[in-house]
Design a protein around this motif. Structure first.
Motif, PDB file in Angstrom:
ATOM      1  N   ALA A  57       0.835  -1.203   0.000  1.00  0.00           N
ATOM      2  CA  ALA A  57       0.000   0.000   0.000  1.00  0.00           C
ATOM      3  C   ALA A  57       0.869   1.253   0.000  1.00  0.00           C
ATOM      4  O   ALA A  57       0.547   2.252  -0.664  1.00  0.00           O
ATOM      5  CB  ALA A  57      -0.936  -0.001   1.208  1.00  0.00           C
ATOM      6  N   LEU A  58       1.980   1.213   0.715  1.00  0.00           N
ATOM      7  CA  LEU A  58       2.914   2.346   0.724  1.00  0.00           C
ATOM      8  C   LEU A  58       3.583   2.497  -0.647  1.00  0.00           C
ATOM      9  O   LEU A  58       3.710   3.614  -1.164  1.00  0.00           O
ATOM     10  CB  LEU A  58       3.968   2.142   1.819  1.00  0.00           C
ATOM     11  CG  LEU A  58       5.082   3.182   1.917  1.00  0.00           C
ATOM     12  CD1 LEU A  58       4.533   4.603   2.039  1.00  0.00           C
ATOM     13  CD2 LEU A  58       6.007   2.854   3.083  1.00  0.00           C
ATOM     14  N   ILE A  59       3.959   1.387  -1.252  1.00  0.00           N
ATOM     15  CA  ILE A  59       4.558   1.439  -2.588  1.00  0.00           C
ATOM     16  C   ILE A  59       3.549   2.010  -3.584  1.00  0.00           C
ATOM     17  O   ILE A  59       3.907   2.802  -4.460  1.00  0.00           O
ATOM     18  CB  ILE A  59       5.047   0.039  -3.019  1.00  0.00           C
ATOM     19  CG1 ILE A  59       6.209  -0.409  -2.133  1.00  0.00           C
ATOM     20  CG2 ILE A  59       5.476   0.043  -4.485  1.00  0.00           C
ATOM     21  CD1 ILE A  59       6.543  -1.888  -2.239  1.00  0.00           C
ATOM     22  N   MET A  60       2.274   1.631  -3.440  1.00  0.00           N
ATOM     23  CA  MET A  60       1.233   2.188  -4.310  1.00  0.00           C
ATOM     24  C   MET A  60       1.165   3.707  -4.163  1.00  0.00           C
ATOM     25  O   MET A  60       0.993   4.430  -5.151  1.00  0.00           O
ATOM     26  CB  MET A  60      -0.133   1.571  -3.985  1.00  0.00           C
ATOM     27  CG  MET A  60      -0.287   0.153  -4.458  1.00  0.00           C
ATOM     28  SD  MET A  60      -0.460   0.019  -6.237  1.00  0.00           S
ATOM     29  CE  MET A  60      -2.189   0.373  -6.421  1.00  0.00           C
ATOM     30  N   GLN A 115       3.860  -6.195  -6.743  1.00  0.00           N
ATOM     31  CA  GLN A 115       3.260  -7.513  -6.549  1.00  0.00           C
ATOM     32  C   GLN A 115       1.847  -7.346  -5.993  1.00  0.00           C
ATOM     33  O   GLN A 115       1.651  -6.726  -4.965  1.00  0.00           O
ATOM     34  CB  GLN A 115       4.101  -8.339  -5.565  1.00  0.00           C
ATOM     35  CG  GLN A 115       5.536  -8.548  -6.012  1.00  0.00           C
ATOM     36  CD  GLN A 115       5.623  -9.342  -7.299  1.00  0.00           C
ATOM     37  OE1 GLN A 115       4.949 -10.349  -7.465  1.00  0.00           O
ATOM     38  NE2 GLN A 115       6.460  -8.876  -8.218  1.00  0.00           N
ATOM     39  N   MET A 116       0.877  -7.894  -6.711  1.00  0.00           N
ATOM     40  CA  MET A 116      -0.510  -7.811  -6.251  1.00  0.00           C
ATOM     41  C   MET A 116      -1.152  -9.177  -6.323  1.00  0.00           C
ATOM     42  O   MET A 116      -0.877  -9.954  -7.235  1.00  0.00           O
ATOM     43  CB  MET A 116      -1.306  -6.822  -7.114  1.00  0.00           C
ATOM     44  CG  MET A 116      -0.855  -5.393  -6.985  1.00  0.00           C
ATOM     45  SD  MET A 116      -1.905  -4.256  -7.905  1.00  0.00           S
ATOM     46  CE  MET A 116      -3.389  -4.300  -6.922  1.00  0.00           C
ATOM     47  N   GLN A 121      -7.717  -4.926  -5.228  1.00  0.00           N
ATOM     48  CA  GLN A 121      -8.311  -3.864  -6.037  1.00  0.00           C
ATOM     49  C   GLN A 121      -7.279  -2.757  -6.254  1.00  0.00           C
ATOM     50  O   GLN A 121      -6.633  -2.323  -5.308  1.00  0.00           O
ATOM     51  CB  GLN A 121      -9.530  -3.271  -5.324  1.00  0.00           C
ATOM     52  CG  GLN A 121     -10.747  -4.184  -5.319  1.00  0.00           C
ATOM     53  CD  GLN A 121     -11.348  -4.311  -6.702  1.00  0.00           C
ATOM     54  OE1 GLN A 121     -11.162  -5.307  -7.373  1.00  0.00           O
ATOM     55  NE2 GLN A 121     -12.055  -3.297  -7.133  1.00  0.00           N
ATOM     56  N   VAL A 122      -7.143  -2.333  -7.490  1.00  0.00           N
ATOM     57  CA  VAL A 122      -6.274  -1.191  -7.773  1.00  0.00           C
ATOM     58  C   VAL A 122      -7.046   0.061  -7.369  1.00  0.00           C
ATOM     59  O   VAL A 122      -8.184   0.253  -7.794  1.00  0.00           O
ATOM     60  CB  VAL A 122      -5.898  -1.133  -9.268  1.00  0.00           C
ATOM     61  CG1 VAL A 122      -5.029   0.075  -9.549  1.00  0.00           C
ATOM     62  CG2 VAL A 122      -5.193  -2.413  -9.689  1.00  0.00           C
ATOM     63  N   PRO A 123      -6.463   0.919  -6.521  1.00  0.00           N
ATOM     64  CA  PRO A 123      -7.191   2.112  -6.063  1.00  0.00           C
ATOM     65  C   PRO A 123      -7.579   3.034  -7.218  1.00  0.00           C
ATOM     66  O   PRO A 123      -6.859   3.136  -8.218  1.00  0.00           O
ATOM     67  CB  PRO A 123      -6.187   2.816  -5.136  1.00  0.00           C
ATOM     68  CG  PRO A 123      -5.168   1.790  -4.777  1.00  0.00           C
ATOM     69  CD  PRO A 123      -5.122   0.828  -5.921  1.00  0.00           C
ATOM     70  N   ASP A 124      -8.732   3.703  -7.056  1.00  0.00           N
ATOM     71  CA  ASP A 124      -9.216   4.618  -8.097  1.00  0.00           C
ATOM     72  C   ASP A 124      -8.211   5.713  -8.407  1.00  0.00           C
ATOM     73  O   ASP A 124      -8.017   6.084  -9.563  1.00  0.00           O
ATOM     74  CB  ASP A 124     -10.552   5.247  -7.675  1.00  0.00           C
ATOM     75  CG  ASP A 124     -11.701   4.249  -7.750  1.00  0.00           C
ATOM     76  OD1 ASP A 124     -11.557   3.233  -8.462  1.00  0.00           O
ATOM     77  OD2 ASP A 124     -12.731   4.480  -7.093  1.00  0.00           O
ATOM     78  N   TRP A 125      -7.557   6.267  -7.360  1.00  0.00           N
ATOM     79  CA  TRP A 125      -6.619   7.361  -7.585  1.00  0.00           C
ATOM     80  C   TRP A 125      -5.415   6.897  -8.411  1.00  0.00           C
ATOM     81  O   TRP A 125      -4.846   7.668  -9.175  1.00  0.00           O
ATOM     82  CB  TRP A 125      -6.154   7.984  -6.264  1.00  0.00           C
ATOM     83  CG  TRP A 125      -5.484   7.028  -5.314  1.00  0.00           C
ATOM     84  CD1 TRP A 125      -6.049   6.350  -4.278  1.00  0.00           C
ATOM     85  CD2 TRP A 125      -4.101   6.649  -5.318  1.00  0.00           C
ATOM     86  NE1 TRP A 125      -5.116   5.570  -3.650  1.00  0.00           N
ATOM     87  CE2 TRP A 125      -3.907   5.739  -4.255  1.00  0.00           C
ATOM     88  CE3 TRP A 125      -3.008   6.985  -6.111  1.00  0.00           C
ATOM     89  CZ2 TRP A 125      -2.680   5.162  -3.963  1.00  0.00           C
ATOM     90  CZ3 TRP A 125      -1.776   6.406  -5.821  1.00  0.00           C
ATOM     91  CH2 TRP A 125      -1.625   5.512  -4.754  1.00  0.00           C
TER      92      TRP A 125
END
Length: 198
Positions: A57-60, A115-116, A121-125
């Motif tokens: 989540a931080l990498i995202m 890695q997912m 879910q890919v965040p909307d932003w």
């Protein structure tokens, strides 16, 4: 109204993003460790997981910023180039993309190496940042293909992005492509010059 706890959490989130961005830029996403981030951000390791669900989540969050920076670089490459042909503008944007990838290779790679799990879910932003990048490409593509409908244009934008991305990726992996980085711009120009001529 935000509480002091929420404000502290936002400050911590920002510190962690900055720390993660610096480490990814320097060492690559694979070298990212919670203990190092905690030290860089001046917090306990456990505090990371109050700010973000996990390191992915931080990498995202870092990737979201990278996409924004990349979009700005691509967009600014055609500032004042309104009289250039659509193909020339695509080449300018592609060379800007190459320049960003070359200058910030680890951050750029992190955009695509995340890695997912299949159910993540890919965040909307995050998707919006990618759409913004594609919107810059879409303008000259629409000029080259005025008869295309929205779906056809979207597919062409993604195809051109994928083509340029592949050239850039292999160009940065010189041991695979054996093409010097100085020649990668020439390759991009050769490919994009053929777009819209058939």
């Amino acid at each position: 109204m935000t509480t002091k706890a929420q404000q502290r959490k936002e400050v911590l989130r920002e510190k962690l993003i900055v720390a993660a961005e610096e480490r990814i830029d320097r060492d690559g996403v694979g070298a990212l460790r919670a203990r190092d981030l905690a030290k860089d951000a001046g917090c306990a390791v456990g505090a990371i997981y109050t700010a973000y669900d996990d390191l992915n989540a931080l990498i995202m969050a870092v990737n979201g910023r990278t996409f924004q920076k990349l979009g700005q670089v691509v967009a600014s490459s055609v500032d004042g180039a309104g009289e250039e042909t659509a193909t020339s503008r695509l080449i300018l944007m592609s060379n800007a993309y190459l320049g960003f990838a070359s200058d910030h290779t680890n951050l750029w790679r992190a955009l695509f190496d995340l890695q997912m799990r299949a159910d993540d879910q890919v965040p909307d932003w995050y998707l919006q940042a990618l759409r913004t990048l594609f919107s810059h490409i879409a303008r000259p593509v629409a000029e080259l293909f005025p008869d295309y409908n929205h779906e056809q244009l979207d597919l062409m934008v993604r195809a051109l992005f994928s083509s340029v991305h592949g050239i850039v990726l292999l160009g940065l992996e010189q041991r695979i492509s054996a093409v010097p980085l100085a020649k990668v711009e020439q390759m991009i120009g050769q490919v994009l010059s053929q777009v819209g001529q058939t």
